[in-house]
Design a protein around this motif. Structure first.
Motif, mmCIF file in Angstrom:
data_model
loop_
_atom_site.group_PDB
_atom_site.id
_atom_site.type_symbol
_atom_site.label_atom_id
_atom_site.label_comp_id
_atom_site.label_asym_id
_atom_site.label_seq_id
_atom_site.Cartn_x
_atom_site.Cartn_y
_atom_site.Cartn_z
ATOM 1 N N VAL A 141 39.349 4.371 4.905
ATOM 2 C CA VAL A 141 39.238 3.301 5.900
ATOM 3 C C VAL A 141 37.972 2.494 5.647
ATOM 4 O O VAL A 141 37.989 1.260 5.664
ATOM 5 C CB VAL A 141 39.261 3.866 7.336
ATOM 6 N N SER A 142 36.877 3.183 5.378
ATOM 7 C CA SER A 142 35.617 2.496 5.091
ATOM 8 C C SER A 142 35.740 1.608 3.850
ATOM 9 O O SER A 142 35.254 0.469 3.847
ATOM 10 C CB SER A 142 34.495 3.522 4.905
ATOM 11 N N ARG A 143 36.409 2.106 2.825
ATOM 12 C CA ARG A 143 36.625 1.286 1.617
ATOM 13 C C ARG A 143 37.458 0.050 1.945
ATOM 14 O O ARG A 143 37.187 -1.044 1.456
ATOM 15 C CB ARG A 143 37.294 2.105 0.510
ATOM 16 N N PHE A 144 38.492 0.248 2.788
ATOM 17 C CA PHE A 144 39.302 -0.906 3.188
ATOM 18 C C PHE A 144 38.440 -1.925 3.923
ATOM 19 O O PHE A 144 38.493 -3.118 3.622
ATOM 20 C CB PHE A 144 40.480 -0.509 4.092
ATOM 21 N N VAL A 145 37.668 -1.459 4.914
ATOM 22 C CA VAL A 145 36.835 -2.370 5.711
ATOM 23 C C VAL A 145 35.915 -3.174 4.802
ATOM 24 O O VAL A 145 35.845 -4.402 4.893
ATOM 25 C CB VAL A 145 36.032 -1.594 6.785
ATOM 26 N N GLU A 146 35.226 -2.498 3.899
ATOM 27 C CA GLU A 146 34.284 -3.195 3.021
ATOM 28 C C GLU A 146 35.014 -4.103 2.024
ATOM 29 O O GLU A 146 34.554 -5.208 1.737
ATOM 30 C CB GLU A 146 33.371 -2.205 2.310
ATOM 31 N N PHE A 204 34.756 -7.913 11.821
ATOM 32 C CA PHE A 204 36.165 -8.258 11.998
ATOM 33 C C PHE A 204 37.068 -7.231 11.324
ATOM 34 O O PHE A 204 38.047 -6.756 11.910
ATOM 35 C CB PHE A 204 36.445 -9.656 11.456
ATOM 36 N N ALA A 205 36.742 -6.859 10.093
ATOM 37 C CA ALA A 205 37.557 -5.878 9.368
ATOM 38 C C ALA A 205 37.530 -4.522 10.081
ATOM 39 O O ALA A 205 38.555 -3.833 10.146
ATOM 40 C CB ALA A 205 37.064 -5.738 7.930
ATOM 41 N N ALA A 206 36.388 -4.137 10.624
ATOM 42 C CA ALA A 206 36.291 -2.864 11.356
ATOM 43 C C ALA A 206 37.154 -2.901 12.613
ATOM 44 O O ALA A 206 37.877 -1.941 12.914
ATOM 45 C CB ALA A 206 34.835 -2.563 11.709
ATOM 46 N N LEU A 207 37.097 -3.997 13.357
ATOM 47 C CA LEU A 207 37.929 -4.115 14.559
ATOM 48 C C LEU A 207 39.408 -4.126 14.205
ATOM 49 O O LEU A 207 40.221 -3.466 14.857
ATOM 50 C CB LEU A 207 37.569 -5.392 15.329
ATOM 51 N N LEU A 208 39.748 -4.861 13.176
ATOM 52 C CA LEU A 208 41.143 -4.973 12.758
ATOM 53 C C LEU A 208 41.702 -3.620 12.343
ATOM 54 O O LEU A 208 42.874 -3.320 12.590
ATOM 55 C CB LEU A 208 41.244 -5.975 11.604
ATOM 56 N N SER A 209 40.872 -2.781 11.743
ATOM 57 C CA SER A 209 41.350 -1.498 11.240
ATOM 58 C C SER A 209 41.291 -0.380 12.283
ATOM 59 O O SER A 209 41.758 0.732 12.020
ATOM 60 C CB SER A 209 40.542 -1.083 10.005
ATOM 61 N N LEU A 232 36.286 -2.049 19.945
ATOM 62 C CA LEU A 232 35.162 -1.131 19.751
ATOM 63 C C LEU A 232 33.952 -1.666 20.507
ATOM 64 O O LEU A 232 33.845 -2.869 20.748
ATOM 65 C CB LEU A 232 34.809 -0.996 18.267
ATOM 66 N N THR A 233 33.039 -0.774 20.849
ATOM 67 C CA THR A 233 31.779 -1.194 21.464
ATOM 68 C C THR A 233 30.791 -1.566 20.365
ATOM 69 O O THR A 233 30.995 -1.251 19.189
ATOM 70 C CB THR A 233 31.168 -0.063 22.305
ATOM 71 N N ALA A 234 29.699 -2.182 20.771
ATOM 72 C CA ALA A 234 28.643 -2.530 19.819
ATOM 73 C C ALA A 234 28.094 -1.260 19.168
ATOM 74 O O ALA A 234 27.837 -1.235 17.963
ATOM 75 C CB ALA A 234 27.533 -3.303 20.513
#
Length: 162
Positions: free
Chosen positions: A13-18, A37-42, A48-50
């Protein structure tokens, strides 16, 4: 920490986000808003919170705040208050691309109005006026195409994702 879930590999997931963020940066988005944006989308919840974003992306709350401000201005995320809490959650719109393009349609209309004034100021028969008129015609064309495309998307989306 990446949002965990059944069948999720946090590293994947982290690889996808980056990776997706890098694609957005290549297309012109600023780096931190692209990562947020990618983190929220995934995330499964799309919200998500800050603090969660900061933990996942290993960035400061200030970096998250600036990114969210940019994304909210682009109509790509919304701020929500958690019931009974002062904490804000940031939610990606389910139709974020529609919202982003619709926002661009507004910009195109403003550009077209400015170009129309340019044609009138320069004179339509001057070389600069003709160039301005051609640019105006392009933006008028794009404006009509965006509106028609958004309507086709709405119909397509309703059929594909009832």
């Amino acid at each position: 920490m990446t949002e965990a879930g059944p069948g999720r590999d946090p590293e994947a997931v982290s690889r996808f986000v980056e990776g997706f963020a890098a694609q957005l940066v290549e297309a012109g988005m600023q780096r931190m808003p692209a990562r947020v944006f990618a983190a929220l989308l995934s995330s499964d919840s799309g919200s998500l919170t800050a603090a969660e974003l900061g933990d996942q992306l290993k960035v400061s709350p200030a970096a998250v705040s600036g990114a969210v401000r940019y994304l909210a201005h682009q109509h790509m995320v919304a701020r929500e208050r958690e019931p009974g809490s002062r904490r804000e959650r940031y939610r990606v719109h389910s139709d974020q691309w529609y919202e982003a393009l619709t926002n661009r349609e507004t910009v195109v209309k403003r550009w077209a109005a400015a170009l129309g004034e340019g044609v009138r100021s320069l004179g339509p028969d001057t070389p600069a006026g003709r160039r301005m008129a051609e640019t105006l015609a392009f933006f008028e064309f794009v404006d009509g195409e965006i509106a028609a495309m958004m309507e086709r998307w709405r119909v397509h989306r309703e059929k594909r994702f009832p």
